[in-house]
Structure formats: structure tokens, C-alpha cells
Design a protein around this motif. Sequence first.
Motif, PDB file in Angstrom:
ATOM      1  N   ALA A   1      -8.185  54.750 -12.416  1.00  0.00           N
ATOM      2  CA  ALA A   1      -7.546  53.430 -12.421  1.00  0.00           C
ATOM      3  C   ALA A   1      -8.139  52.503 -11.367  1.00  0.00           C
ATOM      4  O   ALA A   1      -8.468  52.931 -10.253  1.00  0.00           O
ATOM      5  CB  ALA A   1      -6.044  53.575 -12.170  1.00  0.00           C
ATOM      6  N   ALA A   2      -8.293  51.235 -11.756  1.00  0.00           N
ATOM      7  CA  ALA A   2      -8.712  50.182 -10.820  1.00  0.00           C
ATOM      8  C   ALA A   2      -7.895  48.943 -11.156  1.00  0.00           C
ATOM      9  O   ALA A   2      -7.248  48.889 -12.204  1.00  0.00           O
ATOM     10  CB  ALA A   2     -10.194  49.892 -10.994  1.00  0.00           C
TER      11      ALA A   2
ATOM     12  N   CYS B   1     -10.799  48.024 -17.113  1.00  0.00           N
ATOM     13  CA  CYS B   1      -9.711  48.804 -16.501  1.00  0.00           C
ATOM     14  C   CYS B   1      -8.870  49.494 -17.577  1.00  0.00           C
ATOM     15  O   CYS B   1      -8.391  50.610 -17.379  1.00  0.00           O
ATOM     16  CB  CYS B   1      -8.852  47.926 -15.599  1.00  0.00           C
ATOM     17  SG  CYS B   1      -9.749  47.399 -14.129  1.00  0.00           S
TER      18      CYS B   1
ATOM     19  N   PRO C   1      -7.737  45.097 -12.237  1.00  0.00           N
ATOM     20  CA  PRO C   1      -8.590  44.062 -12.820  1.00  0.00           C
ATOM     21  C   PRO C   1      -8.539  42.763 -12.025  1.00  0.00           C
ATOM     22  O   PRO C   1      -7.500  42.402 -11.462  1.00  0.00           O
ATOM     23  CB  PRO C   1      -7.983  43.852 -14.208  1.00  0.00           C
ATOM     24  CG  PRO C   1      -6.585  44.318 -14.109  1.00  0.00           C
ATOM     25  CD  PRO C   1      -6.555  45.392 -13.064  1.00  0.00           C
TER      26      PRO C   1
ATOM     27  N   ALA D   1      -6.471  52.148  -7.533  1.00  0.00           N
ATOM     28  CA  ALA D   1      -5.752  50.894  -7.755  1.00  0.00           C
ATOM     29  C   ALA D   1      -4.852  50.508  -6.581  1.00  0.00           C
ATOM     30  O   ALA D   1      -4.603  49.335  -6.358  1.00  0.00           O
ATOM     31  CB  ALA D   1      -4.915  51.003  -9.029  1.00  0.00           C
TER      32      ALA D   1
ATOM     33  N   PHE E   1     -13.347  43.652 -10.665  1.00  0.00           N
ATOM     34  CA  PHE E   1     -12.319  44.690 -10.518  1.00  0.00           C
ATOM     35  C   PHE E   1     -12.388  45.233  -9.097  1.00  0.00           C
ATOM     36  O   PHE E   1     -13.432  45.187  -8.456  1.00  0.00           O
ATOM     37  CB  PHE E   1     -12.456  45.792 -11.585  1.00  0.00           C
ATOM     38  CG  PHE E   1     -13.758  46.541 -11.596  1.00  0.00           C
ATOM     39  CD1 PHE E   1     -13.882  47.792 -10.994  1.00  0.00           C
ATOM     40  CD2 PHE E   1     -14.874  45.995 -12.227  1.00  0.00           C
ATOM     41  CE1 PHE E   1     -15.091  48.475 -11.030  1.00  0.00           C
ATOM     42  CE2 PHE E   1     -16.088  46.684 -12.263  1.00  0.00           C
ATOM     43  CZ  PHE E   1     -16.197  47.929 -11.660  1.00  0.00           C
TER      44      PHE E   1
END
Length: 394
Positions: free
Chosen positions: A348-349, A339, A351, A31, A366
Motif C-alpha cells: 500500500a502507498a 495504488c 496516491p 501508506a 504517490f
Amino acid sequence: MEFSKRISTLQPSAIREILKVTQDPSVISFAAGNPSPLSFPSVEMAEIAKDIFENNYATALQYGISEGYAPLRELAKDRLMEKYNTGSEDDDLIIVSGGQQGIELAAKVFLNEGDTIISEVPSFVGALNAFRSYNVNLVGVPMESDGMDMNRLEMELKSQKNVKLVYVIPTFQNPSGRTMSLEKRKRLLELADKYNFLIIEDSPYFELRYSGEYVPTIKSLDKNQRVIYVGSYSKILSPGIRVGLVLAPKAITQKMVVAKQVSDVHTNLFFMMIVAEFLKRHDIDLHIQKIRALYKQKRDLMLSAIGQNFDRRVKVERPDGGLFLWCELPEGYDGAELCRLAGGYKVAAVPGVSFETDETRVSPGFRLNFSLPTEEQIKTGIELMAKAIKTYLG
Ligand SMILES: Cc1ncc(COP(=O)(O)O)c(C=O)c1O
């Protein structure tokens, strides 16, 4: 408490909730937008720092001028002019506290409440929030694989009132990784003349190329003083030092300097001196080559892990540089929902909705960062992401 309108609309809580998982150390995070610590020239900086404190502390620890440390301004401008044909005698280069401040100052000196600023969609949330904080009419124009849709832009230019600025990240865009073609860069300049607006060319990633051919900066093609060029040392030296630059026609930088004075007086002098000395003593091009090799390997590893693990219905773009891979779920699916699910799989990424000008839109996109995670984390994290995708798409 009642906060000002300009600040109370920033950062929708849904995204904050999704990104909360990154605080858990057992979560693999794709992220962040952070460079790898392996890219920081810490040994060289330590040597320079010691030298400055021993021999030049009277300058480093004193107030400076808002334009920035003069030797750095000169070195930075010479490099942009000589290596990238970017900037001219009519331009001035000032040092700012990161590209983020350059973008914010551009908004501050040009935008009145209700004026229009147009941005690519998706785009960098730090810039979008800077614009939002001036209560402006923020209009998004969708991107194509070779940059902003110029026909759509012209439609907006015809229909929107008081379009003062168009904000673009032409090379290895955040978040899409896309690069604007030369034809579109020229068209954008033609439109700027025709509809009388200025272009913010935000380019913190352009030197981090891993494949494909160099495309000239928009500023280097500009004959009519239309471009405010924003650069940064964050991704090629270190983001913690907060040193960036603005290269723009003198009348513009002069106004920005006045605005900067009331903001932070000047950028941290010690770190401006460190950057200047680094540029004098070391070969920054060689340093950048090393970062490119490191990130190219990570980009390729992430792409290959995705090829082996992701559902084929997910569209994944291969960027020629930068720090991010942009992915899109099939029509009708929501990147934010994915996400949220990914958090449960401890990965985690970010959105796609975070990069929208209209935050109520459902984005199938994403963003995955490949510069910060280790190779091991990339392999494991992509497997976990693939599981979340499988759960969501069925
Ligand atoms: C497109 C873009 N512009 C500007 C910035 C700001 O960078 P900095 O303020 O560290 O120079 C970032 C940081 O991630 C970015 O992605």
C-alpha cells in the motif's frame, strides 16, 4: 442524515477505498505516516510516569490551564530559542494537542468563510482538511524542488481576495520530502510584508535530517511578527501522547488559547509532564540522533531497493530527512490507479491526489513511508510495488 457542509466534503471515498487494504495484515504498508515504535523512549517514559503517579499525581490528575503545563512551555521555548534562534521575547509558546490542533486553531482564529488560504501542492492532508472545514477558499501553489514556486505565489497574491494565511511545511515536507531554500524563505517573508498575510510554518520533521545542511527556520528570519510556528513531539518522542506546540506573537497565542478552551480545555496534563521531565532528565538531542541513524538506514535501504526494482520512468526524489519518499509516474499516468493495483499485490502507498488542494486533479504522484516498515518489509514491499508499476506502465 444531513451533516454540516463544512464536514461533508472531507475525505473523498476513492482514497478510503484504496487505503482499506492496509487493514489486511498480510499487506505491507508504506501508506502510514507513523514513526517506528523503536523510536519511542518507552523505558525512560515508564520511569517518569511511575514517578509522576507516586509523587505528583495531584497536579497530573487535576485540571490545568489552557496554555499548557508551564515548565514544559518554558523548556520548549528555551530549546527553540537557544538551539535554533527561533522565537523572541515578543512570542509566547503554548502547548497544543499535536501540531494538528495548532494548525486548526490558526485557521479558526484567522479565517472567515470565503477568506483565502494558500498552501503548497502537494501538502499535508490533515492541514488541508482543517482548512476545508472552515469553508474557505483553499488555493494551491505548486512546489518546485526547493519549495513553493514563489512567482506563482505572487501571482495568486495579486489575484485572490482576502489572503489571510499561507501554509507551508518548509523542511522535509509531507508528502514531497522537499526543503524550502533559504532564498525562498526570505522571499516568502518579503511577500508577507508586501501583501500583508501571516505564514503558518509547520515543522514537525525538521530535526530528522539524514543528509545536507541545516536551513534556518522561517520564524528565525522573521522580523515583523509574520510567522505562526507549529511544532510537535510526535516524530521525536511519540505521536500517541498528542503533544505539540505553537510559537507565535502573544496577541495570536492569546486568541488561540481562547479557541482551545472551547475545544479540549487543555492538552493532556500527564503527558505534558512526561515530556517536560524527559527534557529535564534526558538528552533529547542524543535521542534524536538515534532516531536519525535508524531512519537514515531505512531511507537508504528503500532508495536502493527502488534503484534495483522500479521502472526507470518513475521519478523518485531523495529527501534529506523526514519520513517519506515522493515518487511520480510519467505524464498521463495516475498515482491513484497505481495504488489501486498495488493493493492487489499486497502493498500500500498513498496516491498523490490525497495531497492536492483540488481533489479532482489527476496526480501522477504517490507517497512511500520508510519509517514504520521493517527492513525486510521495505525490501519485499518495494519488489511488490515494482510489479504493480510494471503491470500499470507495461
Ligand atoms: C506536515 C505535518 N504537520 C502536522 C502533522 C500533525 O502531527 P501531530 O498532530 O501528531 O503533531 C503531521 C502529521 O503527520 C504532518 O505530517
